[in-house]
Design a protein around this motif. Structure first.
Motif, PDB file in Angstrom:
ATOM      1  N   LYS A 194       0.843  -1.213   0.000  1.00  0.00           N
ATOM      2  CA  LYS A 194       0.000   0.000   0.000  1.00  0.00           C
ATOM      3  C   LYS A 194       0.868   1.249   0.000  1.00  0.00           C
ATOM      4  O   LYS A 194       0.635   2.190  -0.770  1.00  0.00           O
ATOM      5  CB  LYS A 194      -0.924  -0.007   1.223  1.00  0.00           C
ATOM      6  N   ASN A 195       1.886   1.270   0.848  1.00  0.00           N
ATOM      7  CA  ASN A 195       2.767   2.444   0.922  1.00  0.00           C
ATOM      8  C   ASN A 195       3.470   2.703  -0.408  1.00  0.00           C
ATOM      9  O   ASN A 195       3.571   3.843  -0.867  1.00  0.00           O
ATOM     10  CB  ASN A 195       3.814   2.255   2.024  1.00  0.00           C
ATOM     11  N   ILE A 196       3.964   1.644  -1.025  1.00  0.00           N
ATOM     12  CA  ILE A 196       4.686   1.784  -2.291  1.00  0.00           C
ATOM     13  C   ILE A 196       3.747   2.273  -3.395  1.00  0.00           C
ATOM     14  O   ILE A 196       4.126   3.105  -4.234  1.00  0.00           O
ATOM     15  CB  ILE A 196       5.348   0.449  -2.701  1.00  0.00           C
ATOM     16  N   SER A 197       2.522   1.769  -3.397  1.00  0.00           N
ATOM     17  CA  SER A 197       1.572   2.155  -4.443  1.00  0.00           C
ATOM     18  C   SER A 197       1.180   3.625  -4.356  1.00  0.00           C
ATOM     19  O   SER A 197       0.796   4.239  -5.352  1.00  0.00           O
ATOM     20  CB  SER A 197       0.313   1.282  -4.366  1.00  0.00           C
ATOM     21  N   GLU A 198       1.288   4.194  -3.162  1.00  0.00           N
ATOM     22  CA  GLU A 198       0.863   5.581  -2.949  1.00  0.00           C
ATOM     23  C   GLU A 198       2.010   6.583  -3.002  1.00  0.00           C
ATOM     24  O   GLU A 198       1.787   7.791  -3.069  1.00  0.00           O
ATOM     25  CB  GLU A 198       0.152   5.703  -1.594  1.00  0.00           C
ATOM     26  N   ILE A 199       3.244   6.090  -2.978  1.00  0.00           N
ATOM     27  CA  ILE A 199       4.381   7.003  -2.878  1.00  0.00           C
ATOM     28  C   ILE A 199       4.709   7.627  -4.237  1.00  0.00           C
ATOM     29  O   ILE A 199       4.516   7.015  -5.292  1.00  0.00           O
ATOM     30  CB  ILE A 199       5.617   6.266  -2.299  1.00  0.00           C
ATOM     31  N   LYS A 200       5.189   8.861  -4.212  1.00  0.00           N
ATOM     32  CA  LYS A 200       5.588   9.554  -5.438  1.00  0.00           C
ATOM     33  C   LYS A 200       6.941   9.040  -5.914  1.00  0.00           C
ATOM     34  O   LYS A 200       7.602   8.253  -5.238  1.00  0.00           O
ATOM     35  CB  LYS A 200       5.674  11.061  -5.175  1.00  0.00           C
ATOM     36  N   SER A 201       7.374   9.514  -7.081  1.00  0.00           N
ATOM     37  CA  SER A 201       8.700   9.136  -7.566  1.00  0.00           C
ATOM     38  C   SER A 201       9.765   9.733  -6.654  1.00  0.00           C
ATOM     39  O   SER A 201       9.510  10.688  -5.903  1.00  0.00           O
ATOM     40  CB  SER A 201       8.908   9.648  -8.989  1.00  0.00           C
ATOM     41  N   VAL A 202      10.957   9.159  -6.714  1.00  0.00           N
ATOM     42  CA  VAL A 202      12.055   9.600  -5.844  1.00  0.00           C
ATOM     43  C   VAL A 202      12.330  11.093  -6.016  1.00  0.00           C
ATOM     44  O   VAL A 202      12.446  11.840  -5.029  1.00  0.00           O
ATOM     45  CB  VAL A 202      13.335   8.788  -6.136  1.00  0.00           C
ATOM     46  N   THR A 203      12.438  11.544  -7.258  1.00  0.00           N
ATOM     47  CA  THR A 203      12.761  12.957  -7.481  1.00  0.00           C
ATOM     48  C   THR A 203      11.620  13.869  -7.016  1.00  0.00           C
ATOM     49  O   THR A 203      11.878  14.939  -6.466  1.00  0.00           O
ATOM     50  CB  THR A 203      13.076  13.219  -8.965  1.00  0.00           C
ATOM     51  N   GLU A 204      10.378  13.428  -7.192  1.00  0.00           N
ATOM     52  CA  GLU A 204       9.247  14.234  -6.698  1.00  0.00           C
ATOM     53  C   GLU A 204       9.291  14.353  -5.181  1.00  0.00           C
ATOM     54  O   GLU A 204       9.004  15.424  -4.631  1.00  0.00           O
ATOM     55  CB  GLU A 204       7.922  13.597  -7.127  1.00  0.00           C
TER      56      GLU A 204
END
Length: 293
Positions: A194-204
Motif C-alpha cells: 500500500k505504501n509503495i503504491s501511494e508514494i511519489k517518484s524519488v525525485t518528486e
C-alpha cells in the motif's frame, strides 16, 4: 556528500534505506562529463551500489555492480564500500537519444535491455560472491530489485531517480530500498504494498522538500518504524601511485620494454576519477626489473 538513512519496523521484519545523492551525482557529472541521459543512468547505478554497499556487514567489504545491456552507453560500473562511498565508470559518457514516450530521459534506451546485471561482493573471503541476472527493463531500479529476488531471495522494492538541469548539472538525485526479511507476515507485506503504491517518484519526493529520514519512515508507515542508523557517503576513488604501479607490473616484460622505448613519459589515467599518473622510461624499466624478483 550524500545523506543516507536506514529505518526498521517495530517487529524488525522490514527495513527501508534512503539516500539523498544529489551532491554525489553532481560529482559524477563533473568527473565523467556525461550527457544528460548517461548522468541519469550512471547516477542511478551509483545510488543503488552505494545503498547495497552500506547494507554489507563489514566496513571493509565492497560491492561492484555492472550493467551491460548492449545500449549506446556501453558498460556501466559502480563500486561501493561498506560505508556507502561510491565510484563509477561508463564506457561511453556522451549519448544523445530522444526522450522516451512519456517525455523523460530514456535511460533504458541508453543502457539497453539485451544483456546482464552482475553483482560481485568482496566480503574478505577467498573468492568474491558473484550473482548475475538478465536485464529486465534497463531502467536500473527494477533490475536491482530483480537481482535481489532472483539471486539473494530477498523481496525488494528499489526506487531510483536523477533529475538533470538544462545546463547538465544535477538538480536532484536519490533512491530507496525496501527489503522484507524472511519472517515478515502477510499484514506487513500488505502495508508495504500500500505504501509503495501511494508514494511519489524519488525525485518528486526530494523536490517536495522531503528529507531522507522522512522518506525512510514514510515507506514503513503503519509499522511503527524507527531510524536504525545513518551515514554521509561520498564519491570516493581509492586509486594511488602504488596501485597503478601494481597494475603496470601485471604487464609482461616485452610490453613494458616497448612502452619505455616508445615514449619518454607513460601516462596512466584512472577510469573512476580521471587522475593521471606519470611514469618515466626509467620508472617503467624499474617496474620491469622488479618482476624478476
Amino acid at each position: 556528500m550524500g545523506i543516507l538513512k536506514r529505518a526498521i519496523s517495530k517487529d524488525a521484519s522490514v527495513v527501508s534505506m534512503v539516500l539523498d545523492a544529489t551532491d554525489i551525482v553532481n560529482k559524477i557529472e563533473s568527473i565523467h562529463k556525461t550527457s544528460a541521459v548517461v548522468t541519469a543512468a550512471l547516477g542511478r547505478l551509483s545510488i543503488a551500489a552505494s545503498m547495497m554497499g552500506y547494507g554489507l556487514k563489514g566496513k571493509n567489504d565492497s560491492v561492484t555492480v555492472k550493467i551491460d545491456g548492449g545500449g549506446p552507453a556501453g558498460m556501466l560500473i559502480a563500486v561501493a564500500d561498506g560505508m556507502g562511498n561510491v565510484k563509477c565508470y561508463v564506457q561511453n559518457p556522451v549519448v544523445e537519444i530522444p526522450l522516451n514516450s512519456i517525455g523523460k530521459l530514456d535511460v533504458s534506451g541508453a543502457v539497453g535491455t539485451n544483456g546482464t546485471l552482475t553483482v560481485s561482493k568482496d566480503l574478505g573471503l577467498k573468492e568474491p560472491y558473484c550473482g548475475m541476472v538478465p536485464i529486465i527493463s534497463g531502467e536500473i531500479g527494477e533490475d536491482i530489485a530483480n537481482y535481489f529476488v532472483s539471486s539473494e531471495q530477498v523481496p525488494t522494492v528499489c526506487g531510483l531517480g536523477v533529475l538533470v538541469n538544462p545546463d547538465l548539472s544535477v538538480k536532484c538525485a536519490g533512491g530507496f530500498l525496501v527489503q522484507l526479511l524472511p519472517f515478515a507476515d502477510e499484514n506487513c507485506i500488505s502495508v508495504i504494498e500500500k505504501n509503495i503504491s501511494e508514494i511519489k517518484s524519488v525525485t518528486e519526493l526530494f523536490m517536495s522538500g522531503k528529507s531522507a529520514e522522512e522518506i525512510a519512515l514514510d515507506l514503513l508507515e503503519g509499522l511503527e518504524p524507527n531510524i536504525l542508523d545513518s551515514n554521509e557517503p561520498v564519491y570516493k576513488c581509492d586509486c594511488s601511485l602504488e596501485r597503478t604501479q601494481r597494475i603496470l607490473s601485471g604487464l609482461n616484460s616485452k610490453e613494458l620494454e616497448s612502452m619505455a622505448r616508445e615514449q619518454e613519459i607513460t601516462e596512466v589515467c584512472c577510469n573512476f576519477c580521471n587522475k593521471i599518473y606519470s611514469f618515466s622510461s626509467k620508472e617503467i624499466l624499474d617496474i620491469k626489473n622488479l618482476k624478476k624478483f
